[in-house]
Scaffold this active site. Structure first.
Site, PDB file in Angstrom:
ATOM      1  N   ASN A 130       0.871  -1.182   0.000  1.00  0.00           N
ATOM      2  CA  ASN A 130       0.000   0.000   0.000  1.00  0.00           C
ATOM      3  C   ASN A 130       0.905   1.228   0.000  1.00  0.00           C
ATOM      4  OD1 ASN A 130      -1.782   2.070   0.514  1.00  0.00           O
ATOM      5  ND2 ASN A 130      -2.235   1.445   2.622  1.00  0.00           N
ATOM      6  N   LYS A 172       0.133   4.242  -0.322  1.00  0.00           N
ATOM      7  CA  LYS A 172      -0.532   5.431   0.234  1.00  0.00           C
ATOM      8  C   LYS A 172      -0.320   6.634  -0.702  1.00  0.00           C
ATOM      9  CE  LYS A 172       0.045   3.527   4.802  1.00  0.00           C
ATOM     10  NZ  LYS A 172      -0.169   3.713   6.207  1.00  0.00           N
ATOM     11  N   HIS A 198      -9.581   0.823   4.724  1.00  0.00           N
ATOM     12  CA  HIS A 198      -8.314   1.035   5.451  1.00  0.00           C
ATOM     13  C   HIS A 198      -8.591   1.963   6.640  1.00  0.00           C
ATOM     14  CE1 HIS A 198      -4.271   2.410   6.372  1.00  0.00           C
ATOM     15  NE2 HIS A 198      -3.829   1.338   5.732  1.00  0.00           N
ATOM     16  N   GLU A 213      -7.107   4.406   7.768  1.00  0.00           N
ATOM     17  CA  GLU A 213      -6.966   5.850   7.485  1.00  0.00           C
ATOM     18  C   GLU A 213      -8.229   6.383   6.803  1.00  0.00           C
ATOM     19  OE1 GLU A 213      -3.209   5.597   5.453  1.00  0.00           O
ATOM     20  OE2 GLU A 213      -2.237   5.067   7.347  1.00  0.00           O
ATOM     21  N   GLU A 249      -5.469  -5.229  10.481  1.00  0.00           N
ATOM     22  CA  GLU A 249      -4.471  -4.172  10.675  1.00  0.00           C
ATOM     23  C   GLU A 249      -4.785  -3.431  11.979  1.00  0.00           C
ATOM     24  OE1 GLU A 249      -2.453  -2.908   6.799  1.00  0.00           O
ATOM     25  OE2 GLU A 249      -4.245  -1.715   7.004  1.00  0.00           O
ATOM     26  N   GLY A 309       2.215   2.157  10.734  1.00  0.00           N
ATOM     27  CA  GLY A 309       3.150   3.271  10.587  1.00  0.00           C
ATOM     28  C   GLY A 309       3.779   3.718  11.891  1.00  0.00           C
ATOM     29  N   SER A 343       3.344  -2.258  10.398  1.00  0.00           N
ATOM     30  CA  SER A 343       4.796  -2.214  10.627  1.00  0.00           C
ATOM     31  C   SER A 343       5.490  -3.549  10.349  1.00  0.00           C
ATOM     32  CB  SER A 343       5.101  -1.729  12.053  1.00  0.00           C
ATOM     33  OG  SER A 343       4.617  -0.405  12.230  1.00  0.00           O
TER      34      SER A 343
END
Ligand code: PEP
Length: 265
Positions: A19, A21, A108, A110, A179, A185, A224
């Site tokens: 991904n 991003k 996701h 985010e 996730e 991250g 991560s």
């Protein structure tokens, strides 16, 4: 319209998806794609692991052009909940299919946290992906506060229940990604035991929701993942590969993670 490159009868063959991003420009993406193509020489790897990348949407066509004819697939980071029409800024499933996208990330964390994406919108996007022949990669996961207050299974259960009706007839052409939001991250990673417990829960919840193909569904871990921790995470019985953010922007790191998923040192 070209057909999306469907991975035939996927079963639980390991899968790694990058991904990217909102990173990169033409020069960076050309170089990353060239690095991936150059590094991907081993036939044994192709047989052992499926690999895809999800560039920012303006660069999907570039990825399609550069990866065509390789063993690597590509996809999108998002998909519209609508089929077509006056939805400025949206990208329809049929458009992703036109670019031969195999995958679309959906839900996701985010998108859920920063863009207010709801479980109902996630379900509508899954429906559009399946209708377009694009494999949805449905992301679920709990925040740190939810984990610490013992709500992990409630949150995962709610997110899974929202898509069960869509997946009942999807005959295996879907992927889940667990996730934990606190691991994305941040450099923090779920322990292999935490990942396994969550993955097992996700699979069982799908089965309980009437998604009988879930025994053979791929459930990726994301948060991560790096070359140094990938093999141990992927060795867990219900972890079928990874959804990789930061490390997917470095060709050598991403390829090392793919090798770990393939069980090749
Ligand atoms: C992600 O954004 O899906 C992700 C897993 O990111 P990272 O690998 O950087 O934690």
């Amino acid at each position: 319209m070209t057909s999306p490159r469907k991975i035939a009868a996927p079963g639980r063959k390991p899968l790694v998806i990058g991904n990217w991003k909102m990173h990169g420009d033409v020069a960076f993406i050309e170089s990353l794609l060239a690095g991936l193509r150059k590094g991907w020489r081993q036939r044994a790897l192709t047989q052992a692991v499926d690999v895809g990348v999800c560039p920012p949407s303006p660069y999907i066509g570039l990825a399609a052009a550069r990866l065509a004819g390789s063993a690597l697939s590509w996809g999108a980071q998002n998909i519209s909940a609508h089929e077509r029409g006056a939805y400025t800024g949206e990208v329809a499933g049929s458009m992703l299919a036109d670019l031969a996208c195999t995958w679309s990330l959906i839900g996701h964390s985010e998108r859920r946290a920063l863009f207010g994406e709801t479980d109902a919108q996630v379900a509508a996007k899954v429906e559009q992906a399946l209708a377009s022949g694009v494999t949805p990669v449905i992301c679920v996961g709990e925040t740190l506060q939810e984990r610490e207050s013992g709500q992990t299974e409630d949150v995962l259960g709610r997110q899974i229940d929202a898509v069960c009706a869509n997946l009942q007839d999807a005959s295996g052409h879907y992927v889940l990604a667990y996730e934990p939001v606190w691991a994305i991250g941040t450099g923090l990673t779920a322990s292999p035991a935490q990942a396994q417990a969550a993955h097992r829960f996700v699979r069982n919840r799908l089965l309980a929701g009437g998604v009988f193909s879930a025994s053979d569904a791929r459930i990726l871990y994301g948060g991560s993942v790096k070359p140094g921790n990938a093999a141990e995470l992927f060795s867990q019985p219900d972890v079928d590969g990874g959804l990789i953010g930061g490390a997917s922007l470095v060709a050598d790191d991403f390829l090392a993670i793919c090798r770990a998923a393939a069980g090749v040192a």
